[in-house]
Design a protein around this motif. Structure first.
Motif, PDB file in Angstrom:
ATOM      1  N   GLY A  83       8.758   3.015  -6.652  1.00 23.76           N
ATOM      2  CA  GLY A  83       8.984   2.962  -5.204  1.00 23.76           C
ATOM      3  C   GLY A  83       7.702   3.230  -4.439  1.00 23.76           C
ATOM      4  O   GLY A  83       7.404   2.558  -3.444  1.00 23.76           O
ATOM      5  N   PHE A  84       6.909   4.189  -4.906  1.00 29.56           N
ATOM      6  CA  PHE A  84       5.622   4.476  -4.261  1.00 29.56           C
ATOM      7  C   PHE A  84       4.642   3.325  -4.471  1.00 29.56           C
ATOM      8  O   PHE A  84       3.859   3.005  -3.575  1.00 29.56           O
ATOM      9  N   ALA A  85       4.681   2.696  -5.634  1.00 29.73           N
ATOM     10  CA  ALA A  85       3.798   1.551  -5.892  1.00 29.73           C
ATOM     11  C   ALA A  85       4.130   0.401  -4.938  1.00 29.73           C
ATOM     12  O   ALA A  85       3.226  -0.263  -4.419  1.00 29.73           O
ATOM     13  N   GLU A  86       5.422   0.189  -4.679  1.00 32.74           N
ATOM     14  CA  GLU A  86       5.825  -0.849  -3.728  1.00 32.74           C
ATOM     15  C   GLU A  86       5.330  -0.526  -2.324  1.00 32.74           C
ATOM     16  O   GLU A  86       4.877  -1.415  -1.601  1.00 32.74           O
ATOM     17  N   LEU A  87       5.431   0.752  -1.930  1.00 39.64           N
ATOM     18  CA  LEU A  87       4.929   1.142  -0.616  1.00 39.64           C
ATOM     19  C   LEU A  87       3.423   0.911  -0.511  1.00 39.64           C
ATOM     20  O   LEU A  87       2.926   0.432   0.520  1.00 39.64           O
ATOM     21  N   ALA A  88       2.697   1.254  -1.549  1.00 36.84           N
ATOM     22  CA  ALA A  88       1.245   1.064  -1.545  1.00 36.84           C
ATOM     23  C   ALA A  88       0.896  -0.415  -1.434  1.00 36.84           C
ATOM     24  O   ALA A  88       0.001  -0.796  -0.668  1.00 36.84           O
ATOM     25  N   GLU A  89       1.610  -1.260  -2.158  1.00 37.06           N
ATOM     26  CA  GLU A  89       1.360  -2.705  -2.095  1.00 37.06           C
ATOM     27  C   GLU A  89       1.672  -3.252  -0.706  1.00 37.06           C
ATOM     28  O   GLU A  89       0.931  -4.065  -0.160  1.00 37.06           O
ATOM     29  N   SER A  90       2.752  -2.780  -0.123  1.00 33.24           N
ATOM     30  CA  SER A  90       3.116  -3.195   1.229  1.00 33.24           C
ATOM     31  C   SER A  90       2.027  -2.789   2.225  1.00 33.24           C
ATOM     32  O   SER A  90       1.661  -3.564   3.114  1.00 33.24           O
ATOM     33  N   ALA A  91       1.490  -1.579   2.071  1.00 34.29           N
ATOM     34  CA  ALA A  91       0.424  -1.107   2.959  1.00 34.29           C
ATOM     35  C   ALA A  91      -0.839  -1.949   2.790  1.00 34.29           C
ATOM     36  O   ALA A  91      -1.523  -2.256   3.773  1.00 34.29           O
ATOM     37  N   ARG A  92      -1.144  -2.344   1.548  1.00 30.95           N
ATOM     38  CA  ARG A  92      -2.321  -3.200   1.314  1.00 30.95           C
ATOM     39  C   ARG A  92      -2.149  -4.542   2.012  1.00 30.95           C
ATOM     40  O   ARG A  92      -3.070  -5.058   2.638  1.00 30.95           O
ATOM     41  N   ASN A  93      -0.956  -5.102   1.887  1.00 32.35           N
ATOM     42  CA  ASN A  93      -0.687  -6.416   2.477  1.00 32.35           C
ATOM     43  C   ASN A  93      -0.645  -6.367   4.003  1.00 32.35           C
ATOM     44  O   ASN A  93      -0.907  -7.358   4.654  1.00 32.35           O
ATOM     45  N   ALA A  94      -0.294  -5.226   4.568  1.00 31.24           N
ATOM     46  CA  ALA A  94      -0.160  -5.094   6.014  1.00 31.24           C
ATOM     47  C   ALA A  94      -1.420  -4.513   6.663  1.00 31.24           C
ATOM     48  O   ALA A  94      -1.411  -4.240   7.866  1.00 31.24           O
ATOM     49  N   ALA A  95      -2.480  -4.358   5.903  1.00 35.41           N
ATOM     50  CA  ALA A  95      -3.684  -3.705   6.425  1.00 35.41           C
ATOM     51  C   ALA A  95      -4.221  -4.392   7.675  1.00 35.41           C
ATOM     52  O   ALA A  95      -4.738  -3.741   8.581  1.00 35.41           O
ATOM     53  N   GLY A  96      -4.099  -5.704   7.779  1.00 32.46           N
ATOM     54  CA  GLY A  96      -4.622  -6.433   8.933  1.00 32.46           C
ATOM     55  C   GLY A  96      -3.601  -6.585  10.050  1.00 32.46           C
ATOM     56  O   GLY A  96      -3.941  -7.081  11.133  1.00 32.46           O
ATOM     57  N   ASN A  97      -2.383  -6.173   9.804  1.00 33.87           N
ATOM     58  CA  ASN A  97      -1.341  -6.313  10.841  1.00 33.87           C
ATOM     59  C   ASN A  97      -1.493  -5.201  11.863  1.00 33.87           C
ATOM     60  O   ASN A  97      -1.600  -4.032  11.499  1.00 33.87           O
ATOM     61  N   LYS A  98      -1.500  -5.578  13.129  1.00 36.85           N
ATOM     62  CA  LYS A  98      -1.551  -4.584  14.189  1.00 36.85           C
ATOM     63  C   LYS A  98      -0.684  -5.070  15.330  1.00 36.85           C
ATOM     64  O   LYS A  98      -0.884  -6.175  15.855  1.00 36.85           O
ATOM     65  N   ARG A  99       0.285  -4.260  15.698  1.00 36.06           N
ATOM     66  CA  ARG A  99       1.170  -4.610  16.793  1.00 36.06           C
ATOM     67  C   ARG A  99       0.429  -4.339  18.109  1.00 36.06           C
ATOM     68  O   ARG A  99      -0.140  -3.263  18.299  1.00 36.06           O
ATOM     69  N   ALA A 100       0.502  -5.278  18.996  1.00 39.16           N
ATOM     70  CA  ALA A 100      -0.137  -5.117  20.281  1.00 39.16           C
ATOM     71  C   ALA A 100       0.645  -4.151  21.158  1.00 39.16           C
ATOM     72  O   ALA A 100       1.873  -4.124  21.121  1.00 39.16           O
ATOM     73  N   CYS A 101      -0.066  -3.360  21.913  1.00 38.53           N
ATOM     74  CA  CYS A 101       0.581  -2.451  22.852  1.00 38.53           C
ATOM     75  C   CYS A 101       1.064  -3.239  24.052  1.00 38.53           C
ATOM     76  O   CYS A 101       0.432  -4.231  24.438  1.00 38.53           O
ATOM     77  N   PRO A 102       2.151  -2.811  24.670  1.00 39.11           N
ATOM     78  CA  PRO A 102       2.673  -3.547  25.843  1.00 39.11           C
ATOM     79  C   PRO A 102       1.750  -3.507  27.042  1.00 39.11           C
ATOM     80  O   PRO A 102       0.864  -2.870  27.253  1.00 39.11           O
TER      81      PRO A 102
END
Length: 102
Positions: A83-102
């Protein structure tokens, strides 16, 4: 991803004495007497922690005469690690994702 079962297991392993017990049992199967010697905990306190670990499915018992031996169930810990390995992989894949502030 981590489930509610995994978070319950993390709560069980968050206690320092229980984590020490798990670490010791990762090396060898031990009886309560051995665990008292290794941890310095009182027998009644240790027994209560072993009960929690047993109920969580982390350890299993093996009767041997008048002693009860405890051994770790590595599959339970491997599941939590997965489960932690999946979280780490998800974090690696989302490293460039940034939600814009309103």
């Amino acid at each position: 991803m981590l489930t509610s079962v995994d978070t319950d297991l993390m709560r069980v392993l968050a206690d320092p004495l229980r984590l020490q017990i798990v670490t010791l049992l990762a090396r060898e199967t031990l009886c309560t007497t051995h665990l008292v010697e290794e941890t310095g905990a009182r027998q009644t306190n240790l027994s209560n922690h072993l009960r929690v670990l047993r109920e969580a499915g982390v350890v299993e018992t093996e009767p041997c005469g008048r002693y009860t031996y405890y051994k770790l169930r590595p599959d339970v810990l491997a599941s939590l690690a997965g489960g932690f390995a999946e979280l780490a992989e998800s974090a690696r894949n989302a490293a460039g994702n940034k939600r814009a502030c309103p």
